[in-house]
Design a protein around this motif. Structure first.
Motif, short mmCIF file in Angstrom:
data_model
loop_
_atom_site.label_atom_id
_atom_site.label_comp_id
_atom_site.label_asym_id
_atom_site.label_seq_id
_atom_site.Cartn_x
_atom_site.Cartn_y
_atom_site.Cartn_z
N HIS A 161 0.71 -1.19 0.11
CA HIS A 161 0.07 -0.14 0.00
C HIS A 161 1.11 1.26 0.06
O HIS A 161 0.57 2.20 -0.70
CB HIS A 161 -0.92 0.21 1.42
N LEU A 162 1.76 1.29 0.62
CA LEU A 162 2.82 2.36 0.83
C LEU A 162 3.56 2.52 -0.33
O LEU A 162 3.66 3.62 -0.88
CB LEU A 162 3.78 2.28 1.97
N GLU A 163 3.83 1.52 -1.24
CA GLU A 163 4.61 1.56 -2.40
C GLU A 163 3.51 2.00 -3.33
O GLU A 163 3.92 2.98 -4.20
CB GLU A 163 5.02 0.14 -2.83
N ALA A 164 2.30 1.71 -3.34
CA ALA A 164 1.43 2.05 -4.35
C ALA A 164 1.17 3.71 -4.22
O ALA A 164 1.18 4.51 -5.26
CB ALA A 164 -0.13 1.43 -4.31
N ALA A 165 1.13 3.88 -2.99
CA ALA A 165 1.18 5.49 -2.60
C ALA A 165 2.19 6.36 -3.10
O ALA A 165 1.96 7.54 -3.73
CB ALA A 165 0.83 5.96 -1.13
N LEU A 166 3.40 5.80 -2.94
CA LEU A 166 4.67 6.62 -3.44
C LEU A 166 4.48 6.78 -4.94
O LEU A 166 5.05 7.87 -5.35
CB LEU A 166 5.67 5.87 -2.97
N SER A 167 3.92 5.76 -5.54
CA SER A 167 3.93 5.96 -6.98
C SER A 167 3.00 6.81 -7.60
O SER A 167 3.12 7.40 -8.45
CB SER A 167 3.48 4.38 -7.74
N HIS A 168 1.80 6.89 -6.91
CA HIS A 168 0.75 7.92 -7.04
C HIS A 168 0.62 9.09 -6.49
O HIS A 168 -0.20 10.24 -6.92
CB HIS A 168 -0.57 7.11 -6.97
N LEU A 169 1.48 9.46 -5.61
CA LEU A 169 1.51 10.70 -5.13
C LEU A 169 2.09 11.68 -5.88
O LEU A 169 3.02 11.56 -6.81
CB LEU A 169 2.30 10.63 -3.67
N ARG A 170 1.38 12.93 -5.86
CA ARG A 170 1.86 14.20 -6.55
C ARG A 170 3.02 14.62 -5.93
O ARG A 170 3.27 14.34 -4.82
CB ARG A 170 0.90 15.11 -6.92
N ARG A 171 3.80 15.53 -6.73
CA ARG A 171 4.77 16.28 -6.37
C ARG A 171 4.34 16.85 -5.08
O ARG A 171 3.43 17.65 -4.88
CB ARG A 171 5.58 17.08 -7.32
N PHE A 190 12.80 5.68 -3.07
CA PHE A 190 13.48 6.69 -3.28
C PHE A 190 12.47 7.93 -4.05
O PHE A 190 12.89 8.98 -4.13
CB PHE A 190 14.69 6.37 -4.49
N LEU A 191 11.45 7.37 -4.26
CA LEU A 191 10.39 8.39 -4.92
C LEU A 191 10.16 9.51 -4.00
O LEU A 191 9.64 10.73 -4.30
CB LEU A 191 9.17 7.56 -5.34
N ALA A 192 10.30 9.45 -2.79
CA ALA A 192 10.11 10.31 -1.68
C ALA A 192 11.28 11.32 -2.00
O ALA A 192 10.90 12.66 -1.60
CB ALA A 192 10.35 9.71 -0.23
N VAL A 193 12.36 11.11 -2.50
CA VAL A 193 13.33 12.12 -2.82
C VAL A 193 13.04 12.69 -3.93
O VAL A 193 12.85 13.99 -4.13
CB VAL A 193 14.68 11.32 -2.95
N SER A 194 12.69 11.83 -4.97
CA SER A 194 12.56 12.53 -6.36
C SER A 194 11.19 13.57 -6.40
O SER A 194 11.09 14.20 -7.45
CB SER A 194 12.61 11.44 -7.55
N LYS A 195 10.37 13.25 -5.49
CA LYS A 195 9.09 14.18 -5.72
C LYS A 195 8.91 14.93 -4.60
O LYS A 195 7.74 15.52 -4.45
CB LYS A 195 7.72 12.93 -5.77
#
Length: 342
Positions: free
Chosen positions: A237-247, A271-276
Protein backbone atom coordinates in the motif's frame (compact mmCIF):
# COMPACT_ATOMS: atom_id res chain seq x y z
CA UNK A 1 -14.74 -11.26 51.82
CA UNK A 2 -12.37 -10.18 49.04
CA UNK A 3 -13.89 -9.53 45.64
CA UNK A 4 -12.63 -11.60 42.70
CA UNK A 5 -12.76 -10.92 38.98
CA UNK A 6 -11.56 -12.40 35.73
CA UNK A 7 -8.75 -11.07 33.54
CA UNK A 8 -7.12 -12.12 30.29
CA UNK A 9 -3.44 -13.06 30.43
CA UNK A 10 -1.02 -13.92 27.63
CA UNK A 11 -0.07 -17.60 27.87
CA UNK A 12 2.42 -17.65 24.99
CA UNK A 13 3.64 -15.21 22.36
CA UNK A 14 2.14 -16.17 18.98
CA UNK A 15 4.35 -17.07 16.06
CA UNK A 16 2.58 -15.94 12.90
CA UNK A 17 -1.16 -15.59 13.35
CA UNK A 18 -2.75 -14.82 16.72
CA UNK A 19 -4.95 -17.55 18.19
CA UNK A 20 -7.30 -17.48 21.20
CA UNK A 21 -5.16 -20.37 22.48
CA UNK A 22 -2.37 -17.83 23.09
CA UNK A 23 -4.42 -16.42 25.98
CA UNK A 24 -6.14 -17.66 29.10
CA UNK A 25 -8.90 -16.35 31.37
CA UNK A 26 -7.79 -16.23 35.00
CA UNK A 27 -9.77 -15.57 38.18
CA UNK A 28 -7.84 -13.18 40.43
CA UNK A 29 -8.46 -11.38 43.74
CA UNK A 30 -9.43 -7.71 43.43
CA UNK A 31 -7.89 -5.60 46.20
CA UNK A 32 -9.59 -2.63 47.80
CA UNK A 33 -8.35 0.73 46.51
CA UNK A 34 -5.66 2.48 48.51
CA UNK A 35 -5.17 6.23 48.96
CA UNK A 36 -5.40 8.02 45.61
CA UNK A 37 -6.93 4.99 43.91
CA UNK A 38 -10.35 3.99 42.61
CA UNK A 39 -11.91 0.60 41.95
CA UNK A 40 -13.54 0.44 38.51
CA UNK A 41 -15.92 -2.16 37.14
CA UNK A 42 -15.06 -2.25 33.45
CA UNK A 43 -18.04 -2.25 31.08
CA UNK A 44 -16.40 -1.87 27.64
CA UNK A 45 -12.87 -2.70 26.55
CA UNK A 46 -11.06 -1.91 23.33
CA UNK A 47 -9.58 -4.23 20.70
CA UNK A 48 -6.96 -2.55 18.51
CA UNK A 49 -4.48 -3.64 15.81
CA UNK A 50 -1.56 -2.24 17.79
CA UNK A 51 -2.06 -4.92 20.45
CA UNK A 52 -0.44 -7.37 18.02
CA UNK A 53 2.85 -5.47 18.28
CA UNK A 54 2.90 -6.10 22.02
CA UNK A 55 2.33 -9.85 21.70
CA UNK A 56 6.00 -10.62 21.23
CA UNK A 57 8.99 -10.75 23.58
CA UNK A 58 10.12 -7.26 22.55
CA UNK A 59 7.77 -4.57 21.27
CA UNK A 60 9.12 -2.18 18.59
CA UNK A 61 11.57 0.39 19.91
CA UNK A 62 9.79 3.47 21.22
CA UNK A 63 6.39 1.76 21.31
CA UNK A 64 4.46 0.57 24.35
CA UNK A 65 6.01 -2.34 26.24
CA UNK A 66 5.35 -5.97 25.36
CA UNK A 67 2.65 -7.71 27.39
CA UNK A 68 4.32 -9.91 30.02
CA UNK A 69 3.39 -13.58 30.11
CA UNK A 70 1.07 -14.68 32.89
CA UNK A 71 0.15 -11.19 34.06
CA UNK A 72 -2.63 -8.65 33.52
CA UNK A 73 -2.49 -6.78 30.21
CA UNK A 74 -2.01 -3.10 31.05
CA UNK A 75 -2.24 -0.42 28.38
CA UNK A 76 -5.61 -1.25 26.80
CA UNK A 77 -8.22 1.51 26.74
CA UNK A 78 -11.35 0.73 28.72
CA UNK A 79 -14.55 2.41 29.89
CA UNK A 80 -16.12 1.57 33.22
CA UNK A 81 -17.95 2.69 36.33
CA UNK A 82 -16.37 3.69 39.63
CA UNK A 83 -17.35 1.23 42.38
CA UNK A 84 -15.25 2.62 45.22
CA UNK A 85 -13.07 5.72 45.42
CA UNK A 86 -10.29 6.96 47.64
CA UNK A 87 -9.23 9.63 45.13
CA UNK A 88 -10.36 13.23 45.05
CA UNK A 89 -12.67 14.06 42.17
CA UNK A 90 -14.08 10.57 41.69
CA UNK A 91 -17.20 9.12 43.28
CA UNK A 92 -19.05 5.80 42.93
CA UNK A 93 -21.17 5.77 39.80
CA UNK A 94 -18.84 8.01 37.77
CA UNK A 95 -18.21 6.89 34.19
CA UNK A 96 -14.46 6.88 33.51
CA UNK A 97 -11.87 5.75 31.05
CA UNK A 98 -8.48 4.27 31.85
CA UNK A 99 -5.95 1.86 30.33
CA UNK A 100 -6.32 -1.32 32.38
CA UNK A 101 -8.58 -3.30 30.12
CA UNK A 102 -9.20 -6.96 29.27
CA UNK A 103 -10.31 -7.54 32.87
CA UNK A 104 -13.56 -7.16 34.79
CA UNK A 105 -12.26 -4.97 37.64
CA UNK A 106 -9.30 -2.63 37.88
CA UNK A 107 -7.74 -0.71 40.76
CA UNK A 108 -6.49 2.47 39.12
CA UNK A 109 -4.11 5.13 40.45
CA UNK A 110 -6.00 8.33 39.72
CA UNK A 111 -2.92 10.41 38.86
CA UNK A 112 -0.76 7.78 37.17
CA UNK A 113 -0.04 8.62 33.53
CA UNK A 114 -1.08 5.82 31.16
CA UNK A 115 -0.55 5.55 27.38
CA UNK A 116 1.37 8.84 27.23
CA UNK A 117 -1.48 10.50 29.11
CA UNK A 118 -4.35 9.37 26.88
CA UNK A 119 -5.28 6.54 29.25
CA UNK A 120 -4.94 8.44 32.51
CA UNK A 121 -8.07 8.01 34.63
CA UNK A 122 -10.64 10.54 33.38
CA UNK A 123 -14.28 11.23 34.17
CA UNK A 124 -16.55 11.05 31.12
CA UNK A 125 -19.66 12.99 30.19
CA UNK A 126 -22.06 10.28 29.03
CA UNK A 127 -25.21 12.38 29.22
CA UNK A 128 -25.44 12.84 25.46
CA UNK A 129 -23.50 9.88 24.09
CA UNK A 130 -22.92 6.19 24.59
CA UNK A 131 -20.03 5.38 26.98
CA UNK A 132 -18.22 3.19 24.44
CA UNK A 133 -17.96 6.14 22.04
CA UNK A 134 -15.02 7.23 24.18
CA UNK A 135 -13.20 4.16 22.86
CA UNK A 136 -14.05 5.18 19.30
CA UNK A 137 -14.83 8.61 17.82
CA UNK A 138 -14.38 10.54 21.08
CA UNK A 139 -11.27 8.68 22.22
CA UNK A 140 -8.04 7.28 20.87
CA UNK A 141 -9.47 6.22 17.52
CA UNK A 142 -10.93 9.64 16.84
CA UNK A 143 -7.73 11.31 17.98
CA UNK A 144 -5.61 9.11 15.70
CA UNK A 145 -7.83 9.83 12.69
CA UNK A 146 -7.93 13.56 13.39
CA UNK A 147 -4.26 13.91 14.31
CA UNK A 148 -3.16 11.95 11.22
CA UNK A 149 -4.91 14.40 8.93
CA UNK A 150 -3.65 17.31 11.01
CA UNK A 151 0.05 16.40 10.94
CA UNK A 152 0.09 16.33 7.13
CA UNK A 153 -2.01 19.49 6.84
CA UNK A 154 -4.99 17.70 5.29
CA UNK A 155 -7.69 19.41 7.36
CA UNK A 156 -7.73 22.43 5.08
CA UNK A 157 -9.63 20.56 2.32
CA UNK A 158 -9.47 20.80 -1.45
CA UNK A 159 -7.19 17.80 -2.05
CA UNK A 160 -7.38 14.12 -2.97
CA UNK A 161 -6.78 11.88 0.05
CA UNK A 162 -6.39 8.09 -0.06
CA UNK A 163 -7.18 6.26 3.17
CA UNK A 164 -6.36 2.56 3.52
CA UNK A 165 -8.04 0.16 5.96
CA UNK A 166 -10.98 2.51 5.49
CA UNK A 167 -13.55 0.19 7.07
CA UNK A 168 -11.59 -0.09 10.32
CA UNK A 169 -11.86 1.87 13.56
CA UNK A 170 -9.50 4.67 12.55
CA UNK A 171 -10.02 4.53 8.81
CA UNK A 172 -13.82 4.78 8.96
CA UNK A 173 -13.46 7.98 10.97
CA UNK A 174 -10.60 9.40 8.89
CA UNK A 175 -12.56 9.05 5.64
CA UNK A 176 -15.47 10.97 7.11
CA UNK A 177 -13.35 13.72 8.66
CA UNK A 178 -11.37 14.16 5.44
CA UNK A 179 -14.58 14.47 3.44
CA UNK A 180 -16.30 16.79 5.94
CA UNK A 181 -13.45 19.31 5.69
CA UNK A 182 -13.73 19.37 1.89
CA UNK A 183 -11.37 16.76 0.46
CA UNK A 184 -12.07 14.22 -2.24
CA UNK A 185 -11.62 10.87 -0.50
CA UNK A 186 -10.49 7.59 -2.04
CA UNK A 187 -10.98 4.60 0.26
CA UNK A 188 -9.73 1.02 0.12
CA UNK A 189 -10.65 -2.12 2.01
CA UNK A 190 -10.07 -5.85 1.67
CA UNK A 191 -13.51 -7.27 0.83
CA UNK A 192 -16.32 -6.44 -1.57
CA UNK A 193 -18.74 -6.20 1.36
CA UNK A 194 -16.60 -3.55 3.05
CA UNK A 195 -16.24 -1.63 -0.21
CA UNK A 196 -20.02 -1.71 -0.68
CA UNK A 197 -20.47 -0.50 2.89
CA UNK A 198 -18.08 2.41 2.30
CA UNK A 199 -19.85 3.36 -0.90
CA UNK A 200 -23.40 2.98 0.39
CA UNK A 201 -22.84 4.38 3.89
CA UNK A 202 -20.55 7.29 3.09
CA UNK A 203 -20.81 7.79 -0.67
CA UNK A 204 -17.08 7.29 -1.16
CA UNK A 205 -14.97 6.32 -4.16
CA UNK A 206 -13.85 2.95 -2.80
CA UNK A 207 -12.11 -0.15 -4.13
CA UNK A 208 -11.12 -3.64 -3.03
CA UNK A 209 -7.33 -3.74 -3.00
CA UNK A 210 -7.38 -7.54 -3.29
CA UNK A 211 -9.38 -7.47 -6.55
CA UNK A 212 -6.59 -7.04 -9.07
CA UNK A 213 -3.35 -5.08 -9.09
CA UNK A 214 -3.33 -2.54 -6.26
CA UNK A 215 -1.44 0.17 -8.12
CA UNK A 216 -3.66 -0.23 -11.17
CA UNK A 217 -6.84 -0.03 -9.06
CA UNK A 218 -5.60 3.14 -7.37
CA UNK A 219 -4.67 4.61 -10.76
CA UNK A 220 -8.12 3.86 -12.15
CA UNK A 221 -9.92 5.58 -9.28
CA UNK A 222 -7.47 8.50 -8.97
CA UNK A 223 -6.01 8.95 -12.48
CA UNK A 224 -4.62 12.40 -11.67
CA UNK A 225 -2.82 11.16 -8.58
CA UNK A 226 -3.27 11.81 -4.88
CA UNK A 227 -2.06 14.55 -2.56
CA UNK A 228 -2.23 12.71 0.77
CA UNK A 229 -2.08 9.09 1.86
CA UNK A 230 -3.28 8.03 5.34
CA UNK A 231 -1.40 4.79 5.92
CA UNK A 232 -2.52 2.08 8.33
CA UNK A 233 -1.29 -0.83 6.22
CA UNK A 234 2.28 -0.27 4.98
CA UNK A 235 3.91 -2.72 2.57
CA UNK A 236 2.50 -2.70 -0.96
CA UNK A 237 0.00 0.00 0.00
CA UNK A 238 2.79 2.42 0.84
CA UNK A 239 4.55 1.52 -2.39
CA UNK A 240 1.38 2.24 -4.38
CA UNK A 241 0.95 5.57 -2.60
CA UNK A 242 4.54 6.62 -3.36
CA UNK A 243 3.93 5.86 -7.02
CA UNK A 244 0.70 7.89 -7.22
CA UNK A 245 1.47 10.82 -4.95
CA UNK A 246 1.88 14.13 -6.73
CA UNK A 247 4.99 16.20 -6.21
CA UNK A 248 5.00 17.59 -2.69
CA UNK A 249 2.54 14.93 -1.49
CA UNK A 250 2.36 13.79 2.13
CA UNK A 251 1.97 10.48 3.95
CA UNK A 252 0.60 10.13 7.49
CA UNK A 253 1.86 6.80 8.85
CA UNK A 254 -0.01 5.46 11.89
CA UNK A 255 0.36 1.72 11.38
CA UNK A 256 1.54 -1.14 9.21
CA UNK A 257 -1.08 -3.85 9.63
CA UNK A 258 0.21 -5.91 6.71
CA UNK A 259 3.50 -6.44 8.54
CA UNK A 260 2.29 -7.12 12.10
CA UNK A 261 2.27 -10.89 11.69
CA UNK A 262 4.49 -11.52 8.65
CA UNK A 263 7.29 -9.03 9.27
CA UNK A 264 8.50 -6.19 7.06
CA UNK A 265 9.37 -6.81 3.43
CA UNK A 266 10.72 -3.30 2.89
CA UNK A 267 9.55 -0.58 0.50
CA UNK A 268 11.09 -0.97 -2.92
CA UNK A 269 10.37 2.50 -4.33
CA UNK A 270 11.24 4.65 -1.33
CA UNK A 271 13.50 6.85 -3.47
CA UNK A 272 10.33 8.41 -4.89
CA UNK A 273 10.12 10.32 -1.63
CA UNK A 274 13.30 12.09 -2.73
CA UNK A 275 12.51 12.53 -6.41
CA UNK A 276 9.01 13.88 -5.75
CA UNK A 277 9.78 15.97 -2.64
CA UNK A 278 7.38 13.88 -0.54
CA UNK A 279 6.88 14.06 3.21
CA UNK A 280 6.48 10.82 5.18
CA UNK A 281 5.29 11.60 8.70
CA UNK A 282 4.98 8.91 11.36
CA UNK A 283 2.73 9.76 14.29
CA UNK A 284 0.79 8.33 17.22
CA UNK A 285 -2.53 9.58 18.48
CA UNK A 286 -1.26 9.64 22.06
CA UNK A 287 1.58 11.95 20.97
CA UNK A 288 -0.99 14.56 19.96
CA UNK A 289 -2.98 15.00 23.17
CA UNK A 290 -3.04 18.75 22.61
CA UNK A 291 -5.61 18.06 19.86
CA UNK A 292 -7.94 15.95 22.03
CA UNK A 293 -10.25 18.77 23.13
CA UNK A 294 -10.44 20.23 19.63
CA UNK A 295 -11.13 16.80 18.16
CA UNK A 296 -13.84 15.96 20.70
CA UNK A 297 -15.55 19.32 20.13
CA UNK A 298 -15.71 18.85 16.35
CA UNK A 299 -16.55 15.15 16.48
CA UNK A 300 -19.37 15.71 18.99
CA UNK A 301 -20.92 18.33 16.72
CA UNK A 302 -20.66 16.04 13.69
CA UNK A 303 -22.09 13.08 15.60
CA UNK A 304 -25.03 15.09 16.94
CA UNK A 305 -25.84 16.55 13.51
CA UNK A 306 -25.68 13.12 11.87
CA UNK A 307 -22.89 14.23 9.53
CA UNK A 308 -20.57 11.62 11.01
CA UNK A 309 -21.55 8.00 11.63
CA UNK A 310 -19.95 5.55 14.04
CA UNK A 311 -20.03 1.80 13.43
CA UNK A 312 -19.12 -0.90 15.94
CA UNK A 313 -18.44 -4.63 15.84
CA UNK A 314 -19.26 -5.85 19.35
CA UNK A 315 -18.23 -9.11 21.02
CA UNK A 316 -19.88 -10.10 24.29
CA UNK A 317 -18.10 -11.27 27.43
CA UNK A 318 -14.51 -10.90 28.57
CA UNK A 319 -13.63 -14.38 27.31
CA UNK A 320 -14.41 -13.23 23.74
CA UNK A 321 -11.61 -10.62 23.67
CA UNK A 322 -8.92 -12.92 22.17
CA UNK A 323 -11.34 -14.09 19.47
CA UNK A 324 -12.25 -10.46 18.75
CA UNK A 325 -8.57 -9.66 18.24
CA UNK A 326 -8.05 -12.56 15.82
CA UNK A 327 -11.17 -11.56 13.85
CA UNK A 328 -10.08 -7.94 13.63
CA UNK A 329 -6.53 -8.72 12.49
CA UNK A 330 -7.97 -11.11 9.88
CA UNK A 331 -10.09 -8.25 8.51
CA UNK A 332 -13.44 -9.73 9.51
CA UNK A 333 -14.68 -6.77 11.57
CA UNK A 334 -15.99 -3.37 10.52
CA UNK A 335 -15.59 -0.06 12.33
CA UNK A 336 -14.52 -0.08 15.95
CA UNK A 337 -14.04 -3.52 17.50
CA UNK A 338 -15.23 -3.68 21.11
CA UNK A 339 -15.91 -6.16 23.87
CA UNK A 340 -18.94 -5.57 26.07
CA UNK A 341 -18.40 -6.72 29.65
CA UNK A 342 -21.97 -5.96 30.77
Amino acid sequence: MMRTGREIQVRTYPVGGVSPDDFEVVEVPVPRPGPGQVLVRNTWTSVDPGLRLRLRPDAPSGYFAAFPLGRAMDGIMTVGEVVESRAAGFTPGDAVWHAQGWREYAVVDAEAEQLNGLGTLTRLDVGACEPQWYLGPLGGMGLTAYAGLHVVDALRGGETVWISAAAGAVGSLAVQIARLVGNRVVASAGTDDKVKWLRDRFGLDAFNYRAGDLEARLGDIAPDGIDVYFDSVGGTHLEAALSHLRRGGRVAMCGSISEYESGSAGTRNLFLAVSKDLTLRGFRGSSNLRLLGQMQHRMTAWLRSGELAHHETVFTGLESAPHALTEMIAGRTTGKTLVSLG
